[in-house]
Design a protein around this motif. Structure first.
Motif, PDB file in Angstrom:
ATOM      1  N   PHE A 127     -13.531 -21.927 -11.380  1.00 44.28           N
ATOM      2  CA  PHE A 127     -13.837 -23.001 -10.433  1.00 44.28           C
ATOM      3  C   PHE A 127     -14.931 -22.598  -9.455  1.00 44.28           C
ATOM      4  CE2 PHE A 127     -11.007 -26.065 -11.869  1.00 44.28           C
ATOM      5  CZ  PHE A 127     -11.048 -27.173 -11.043  1.00 44.28           C
ATOM      6  N   ALA A 128     -14.830 -21.402  -8.909  1.00 39.91           N
ATOM      7  CA  ALA A 128     -15.782 -20.988  -7.880  1.00 39.91           C
ATOM      8  C   ALA A 128     -17.188 -20.812  -8.429  1.00 39.91           C
ATOM      9  CB  ALA A 128     -15.317 -19.684  -7.234  1.00 39.91           C
ATOM     10  N   HIS A 129     -17.317 -20.544  -9.740  1.00 44.16           N
ATOM     11  CA  HIS A 129     -18.636 -20.270 -10.317  1.00 44.16           C
ATOM     12  C   HIS A 129     -19.173 -21.414 -11.174  1.00 44.16           C
ATOM     13  CE1 HIS A 129     -17.208 -16.147  -9.403  1.00 44.16           C
ATOM     14  NE2 HIS A 129     -18.480 -15.946  -9.130  1.00 44.16           N
ATOM     15  N   GLY A 135     -20.705 -27.106 -20.682  1.00 42.74           N
ATOM     16  CA  GLY A 135     -19.820 -25.997 -20.354  1.00 42.74           C
ATOM     17  C   GLY A 135     -18.359 -26.269 -20.621  1.00 42.74           C
ATOM     18  N   ARG A 136     -18.028 -27.475 -21.036  1.00 43.40           N
ATOM     19  CA  ARG A 136     -16.649 -27.788 -21.408  1.00 43.40           C
ATOM     20  C   ARG A 136     -16.480 -27.361 -22.858  1.00 43.40           C
ATOM     21  NH1 ARG A 136     -13.247 -28.633 -17.363  1.00 43.40           N
ATOM     22  NH2 ARG A 136     -12.065 -30.282 -18.416  1.00 43.40           N
ATOM     23  N   ASP A 137     -15.960 -26.161 -23.065  1.00 45.45           N
ATOM     24  CA  ASP A 137     -16.110 -25.502 -24.349  1.00 45.45           C
ATOM     25  C   ASP A 137     -14.961 -25.704 -25.330  1.00 45.45           C
ATOM     26  OD1 ASP A 137     -14.438 -24.014 -22.782  1.00 45.45           O
ATOM     27  OD2 ASP A 137     -15.657 -22.196 -22.815  1.00 45.45           O
ATOM     28  N   ASN A 141     -19.751 -20.533 -16.703  1.00 42.72           N
ATOM     29  CA  ASN A 141     -18.383 -20.896 -17.051  1.00 42.72           C
ATOM     30  C   ASN A 141     -17.683 -19.771 -17.805  1.00 42.72           C
ATOM     31  OD1 ASN A 141     -19.710 -21.044 -19.517  1.00 42.72           O
ATOM     32  ND2 ASN A 141     -18.469 -22.767 -20.253  1.00 42.72           N
ATOM     33  N   PHE A 142     -18.151 -18.541 -17.641  1.00 46.04           N
ATOM     34  CA  PHE A 142     -17.609 -17.409 -18.394  1.00 46.04           C
ATOM     35  C   PHE A 142     -16.208 -17.072 -17.908  1.00 46.04           C
ATOM     36  CE2 PHE A 142     -17.082 -12.810 -19.293  1.00 46.04           C
ATOM     37  CZ  PHE A 142     -17.195 -12.870 -20.671  1.00 46.04           C
ATOM     38  N   ILE A 171     -10.166 -19.526 -24.516  1.00 49.09           N
ATOM     39  CA  ILE A 171      -9.272 -19.296 -25.652  1.00 49.09           C
ATOM     40  C   ILE A 171      -8.028 -20.176 -25.538  1.00 49.09           C
ATOM     41  CG2 ILE A 171      -7.746 -17.595 -26.732  1.00 49.09           C
ATOM     42  CD1 ILE A 171      -9.899 -15.475 -25.957  1.00 49.09           C
ATOM     43  N   ALA A 172      -7.468 -20.255 -24.332  1.00 53.01           N
ATOM     44  CA  ALA A 172      -6.281 -21.092 -24.132  1.00 53.01           C
ATOM     45  C   ALA A 172      -6.583 -22.554 -24.442  1.00 53.01           C
ATOM     46  CB  ALA A 172      -5.791 -20.951 -22.689  1.00 53.01           C
TER      47      ALA A 172
END
Length: 248
Positions: free
Chosen positions: A77-79, A110-112, A226-227, A233-234
């Motif tokens: 969230f912060a990044h 970034g929504r992966d 978004n790393f 993975i979840a």
């Protein structure tokens, strides 16, 4: 490790969290409306990968739940979410269609996982429909928003905050709080955890929100990312989870 019974936010709670102290009564009411779990955008139906973390055993009690949610807030969230939300707010302030489109596309890229992308588009659609029904937006905002094809939730959320005269920092804080509240609600239902435990997690993690907002306000464009591998993975594994309550 990477790791609300849903609570209505009170004015005193917002003040203790360090926001809403210099707002007009109308703006404060709008802020509470935007933060309320009654906002009909369907946020309660998503766990953002948390349900899989519970299924896998990574989250199983108060400590692991607090760790997971706190890590998502401080790492992802912060990044990513908060800095992009801020840039969308500023782009709407300037009525800069190119910047709005750029950051909307950046965010969606970034929504992966497919569920994560569907989630942000569905919530944006619901909030956009609500705002059109409420008819509180200026005509130029309505016109510009109509040019967006399947916008992301932060794109519509940011312009909602702007039109309701909510400051950028209060918007960021409220957005992060809503995520925290929904995550605690999900973990209470799924682990399950009791109401007092849920309130304890809320109380403890609420204390880190001001620093996350400040970090997002200062973060340069080149540091947005978004790393957050465990979260990714979840989210991906939730798509094939056999038994589930949530849509992501």
């Amino acid at each position: 490790m990477l790791q609300l019974d849903i609570t209505i936010i009170t004015t005193s709670m917002l003040i203790r969290m360090g926001i809403a102290t210099n707002m007009s009564s109308a703006s404060l009411s709008r802020l509470l409306q935007l933060a309320s779990p009654m906002l009909p955008v369907g946020a309660y139906s998503y766990s953002q990968g948390l349900e899989w973390a519970i299924e896998s055993g990574d989250v199983s009690n108060i400590n692991t739940a607090r760790q997971w949610i706190g890590d998502v807030l401080s790492t992802y969230f912060a990044h990513f979410e908060l800095p992009i939300l801020l840039r969308l707010y500023k782009a709407w302030q300037q009525m800069d269609g190119l910047q709005i489109q750029y950051w909307d596309e950046f965010y969606q890229a970034g929504r992966d996982s497919s569920e994560a992308l569907a989630e942000t588009r569905q919530m944006a659609y619901s909030l956009l429909r609500l705002q059109r029904d409420l008819a509180t937006w200026p005509s130029q905002i309505v016109l510009l928003s109509g040019s967006l094809q399947q916008p992301a939730f932060p794109t519509v959320y940011s312009v909602s905050a702007l039109c309701w005269e909510i400051s950028d920092s209060d918007m960021l804080h409220t957005y992060a709080w809503s995520f925290l509240e929904n995550q605690v609600s999900a973990v209470m239902k799924t682990v399950p955890l009791g109401q007092v435990v849920g309130q304890r997690i809320l109380s403890e993690l609420a204390m880190i929100l001001p620093s996350l907002v400040e970090q997002a306000l200062q973060l340069p464009d080149e540091d947005i990312h978004n790393f957050c591998p465990a979260l990714s993975i979840a989210g991906c594994r939730h798509e094939t989870q056999y038994s589930r309550l949530f849509r992501s």
